[in-house]
Design an enzyme around this catalytic site. Structure first.
Site, PDB file in Angstrom:
ATOM      1  N   HIS A 297      10.110 -36.691  16.604  1.00 26.18           N
ATOM      2  CA  HIS A 297      10.067 -35.365  17.223  1.00 26.18           C
ATOM      3  C   HIS A 297       8.796 -34.630  16.810  1.00 26.18           C
ATOM      4  O   HIS A 297       8.266 -33.817  17.568  1.00 26.18           O
ATOM      5  CB  HIS A 297      11.301 -34.558  16.819  1.00 26.18           C
ATOM      6  CG  HIS A 297      11.492 -33.316  17.628  1.00 26.18           C
ATOM      7  ND1 HIS A 297      12.126 -33.309  18.845  1.00 26.18           N
ATOM      8  CD2 HIS A 297      11.107 -32.033  17.403  1.00 26.18           C
ATOM      9  CE1 HIS A 297      12.136 -32.077  19.332  1.00 26.18           C
ATOM     10  NE2 HIS A 297      11.528 -31.288  18.479  1.00 26.18           N
TER      11      HIS A 297
ATOM     12  N   TYR B 236      11.708 -29.878  37.534  1.00 24.38           N
ATOM     13  CA  TYR B 236      11.329 -31.268  37.288  1.00 24.38           C
ATOM     14  C   TYR B 236      11.017 -31.990  38.604  1.00 24.38           C
ATOM     15  O   TYR B 236      11.671 -32.951  38.966  1.00 24.38           O
ATOM     16  CB  TYR B 236      12.449 -32.006  36.548  1.00 24.38           C
ATOM     17  CG  TYR B 236      12.636 -31.557  35.135  1.00 24.38           C
ATOM     18  CD1 TYR B 236      11.559 -31.504  34.265  1.00 24.38           C
ATOM     19  CD2 TYR B 236      13.887 -31.186  34.659  1.00 24.38           C
ATOM     20  CE1 TYR B 236      11.721 -31.096  32.957  1.00 24.38           C
ATOM     21  CE2 TYR B 236      14.055 -30.776  33.351  1.00 24.38           C
ATOM     22  CZ  TYR B 236      12.971 -30.739  32.509  1.00 24.38           C
ATOM     23  OH  TYR B 236      13.148 -30.342  31.210  1.00 24.38           O
TER      24      TYR B 236
ATOM     25  N   LYS C  74      17.430 -35.055  29.134  1.00 25.05           N
ATOM     26  CA  LYS C  74      18.194 -33.914  28.644  1.00 25.05           C
ATOM     27  C   LYS C  74      18.557 -32.974  29.789  1.00 25.05           C
ATOM     28  O   LYS C  74      19.626 -32.382  29.817  1.00 25.05           O
ATOM     29  CB  LYS C  74      17.372 -33.173  27.590  1.00 25.05           C
ATOM     30  CG  LYS C  74      18.178 -32.296  26.672  1.00 25.05           C
ATOM     31  CD  LYS C  74      17.325 -31.817  25.520  1.00 25.05           C
ATOM     32  CE  LYS C  74      18.147 -31.020  24.523  1.00 25.05           C
ATOM     33  NZ  LYS C  74      17.324 -30.569  23.377  1.00 25.05           N
TER      34      LYS C  74
ATOM     35  N   ARG D 113       5.932 -34.935  19.222  1.00 21.97           N
ATOM     36  CA  ARG D 113       5.987 -34.000  20.355  1.00 21.97           C
ATOM     37  C   ARG D 113       5.445 -32.629  19.953  1.00 21.97           C
ATOM     38  O   ARG D 113       4.733 -31.975  20.716  1.00 21.97           O
ATOM     39  CB  ARG D 113       7.435 -33.878  20.860  1.00 21.97           C
ATOM     40  CG  ARG D 113       7.932 -35.105  21.568  1.00 21.97           C
ATOM     41  CD  ARG D 113       9.445 -35.109  21.782  1.00 21.97           C
ATOM     42  NE  ARG D 113       9.941 -33.946  22.501  1.00 21.97           N
ATOM     43  CZ  ARG D 113       9.914 -33.798  23.818  1.00 21.97           C
ATOM     44  NH1 ARG D 113       9.383 -34.750  24.586  1.00 21.97           N
ATOM     45  NH2 ARG D 113      10.415 -32.719  24.397  1.00 21.97           N
TER      46      ARG D 113
ATOM     47  N   HIS E 149      10.498 -30.004  29.134  1.00 19.67           N
ATOM     48  CA  HIS E 149      11.186 -28.819  28.642  1.00 19.67           C
ATOM     49  C   HIS E 149      11.708 -28.014  29.818  1.00 19.67           C
ATOM     50  O   HIS E 149      10.989 -27.795  30.784  1.00 19.67           O
ATOM     51  CB  HIS E 149      10.239 -27.930  27.833  1.00 19.67           C
ATOM     52  CG  HIS E 149      10.044 -28.398  26.435  1.00 19.67           C
ATOM     53  ND1 HIS E 149       9.043 -27.922  25.621  1.00 19.67           N
ATOM     54  CD2 HIS E 149      10.732 -29.312  25.692  1.00 19.67           C
ATOM     55  CE1 HIS E 149       9.109 -28.521  24.448  1.00 19.67           C
ATOM     56  NE2 HIS E 149      10.130 -29.367  24.468  1.00 19.67           N
TER      57      HIS E 149
ATOM     58  N   ARG F 248      10.751 -38.233  24.130  1.00 16.25           N
ATOM     59  CA  ARG F 248      11.800 -38.198  23.118  1.00 16.25           C
ATOM     60  C   ARG F 248      12.144 -39.647  22.750  1.00 16.25           C
ATOM     61  O   ARG F 248      12.009 -40.559  23.571  1.00 16.25           O
ATOM     62  CB  ARG F 248      13.045 -37.495  23.646  1.00 16.25           C
ATOM     63  CG  ARG F 248      12.832 -36.017  23.977  1.00 16.25           C
ATOM     64  CD  ARG F 248      14.115 -35.392  24.505  1.00 16.25           C
ATOM     65  NE  ARG F 248      13.949 -33.967  24.756  1.00 16.25           N
ATOM     66  CZ  ARG F 248      13.580 -33.447  25.930  1.00 16.25           C
ATOM     67  NH1 ARG F 248      13.349 -34.261  26.966  1.00 16.25           N
ATOM     68  NH2 ARG F 248      13.447 -32.144  26.081  1.00 16.25           N
TER      69      ARG F 248
END
Length: 385
Positions: free
Chosen positions: A324, A360, A261, A327, A350, A234
């Protein structure tokens, strides 16, 4: 002395004017037509003006009563302007924001709290921080939002509106405001639609590569654009990168959890192309900044949030491509070439609920992602028309 009929009949003129009531009290009628009660007085040999209230929120009799109270204070040496300022300090937007912020930051990550404080300190408080919160009108708050929009920061404009709205709601429940203008601004905003970022179909990527090769502007912005494509990060994550996050020996970039995020660490394998680009950049920005992509005018800050979009605009792809969009292209093409879906999702950081794609673990799929990101970088480089 004034009458209600005279006040109601007073219309704005080409220049501001006053309608005298008596004992220093008058109705000030500006060009905008928004009438205000003011009191002219002297204290310590100096002439001053006190804004008593707004008409018609404050009636003629209420203005006279308040002026009488002010004159009584003056007679015993109390300056009503200074008294009002001292009182309003606790009711200013800035003071209430600080209360709200101190309350809310307890549940935020340190990184997010710092980011939000910077947004308010840089772009919001300088404009409306000194105003009494109950006096802030929609147009004044819209001026704040327009500053974000004018530089293309639509997502941040929306965030600023929402967070300012929370400050107003806090003021309402603590008895210092009666109205929240933030929700009413939504229809006046240019808008931010997350799903409408432009992207290119695969067959147009060669032409984009050719156009990008013609870019003759900032080398930092150009490398940022290329690294963004090669890594599928990002824009916010890319801009946050500091040299301490880059491990050339192990060929990885570590994005701090505070920036992500999902608020969890994100490890990105570097392809040969990314290593070459960052090695080149290290001789330019590393001696002068902790940021990999240091700002042009202020090396203590990263490049502006629109730096990549400006590159895209300069090469003729405004409205056709976006950060974006890189991506989206990565996800589409890698899935079409049947790379593991979970590896793709981890690379994109994501989070999908409680599934494996929302986990993650910074080592998850790392070997596979090393292979995948090198393939992706090579694929992009081969697309030359």
């Amino acid at each position: 002395m004034l009458t209600v009929k005279q006040i109601e009949a007073a219309k704005p003129k080409e220049k501001p004017y006053r309608l005298l009531d008596g004992n220093g009290l008058y109705l000030y009628v500006p060009v905008s037509g928004k009438k205000v009660w003011q009191l002219r007085y002297k204290i310590d040999g100096k002439e001053k003006i006190l804004t008593v209230g707004k008409y018609p929120l404050m009636t003629l009799q209420e203005a006279r009563d308040k002026a009488w109270t002010a004159r009584k204070d003056i007679s015993v040496g109390i300056d009503p302007v200074k008294a009002k300022k001292a009182s309003s300090n606790n009711n200013s937007f800035s003071a209430i924001y600080k209360e709200w912020y101190d309350h809310k930051k307890q549940v935020w990550s340190v990184g997010y709290a710092t980011e939000l404080a910077k947004m308010f300190d840089d772009d919001i408080l300088p404009i409306i921080g000194g105003l009494e919160i109950q006096d802030i009108e929609p147009m004044q708050l819209l001026e704040v939002i327009r500053r974000f929009e004018d530089r293309g920061a639509m997502e941040r404009a929306n965030k600023a509106r929402r967070r300012c709205g929370e400050v107003f709601r806090y003021a309402i429940v603590t008895g210092r405001a009666k109205y929240n203008p933030a929700p009413d601004l939504a229809d006046a905003m240019k808008g931010y639609r997350k799903k409408n970022f432009p992207f290119l179909p695969a067959d147009q990527i060669p032409a984009f590569n050719k156009a990008l090769a013609t870019f003759s502007g900032s080398i930092v912005s150009l490398i940022a654009t290329k690294v963004l494509r090669y890594t599928a990060l990002r824009t916010k994550e890319l801009r946050s990168m500091q040299w301490k996050n880059v491990d050339f020996e192990n060929r990885i970039i570590t994005i701090d959890a505070s920036v992500m995020k999902g608020r969890k660490i994100h490890v990105v394998p570097m392809s040969d192309q990314v290593i070459e680009l960052l090695t080149t950049l290290s001789s330019i920005t590393k001696p002068v900044s902790e940021f990999v992509f240091a700002g042009r005018n202020d090396k203590k800050k990263p490049i502006c949030e629109n730096a990549v979009l400006l590159v895209i605009k300069q090469i003729g792809y405004e409205g056709l491509e976006s950060g974006h969009g890189f991506r989206h292209e990565f996800s589409t093409i890698m899935n079409e070439h049947e790379w593991p879906a979970d590896a793709i999702e981890v690379q994109l950081a994501h989070a999908n609920g409680g599934s494996v794609r929302g986990i993650y673990n910074h080592a998850q799929y790392l070997d596979k992602r090393r292979e995948m990101m090198q393939w992706w970088a090579d694929w992009l480089d081969e697309k030359v028309r």
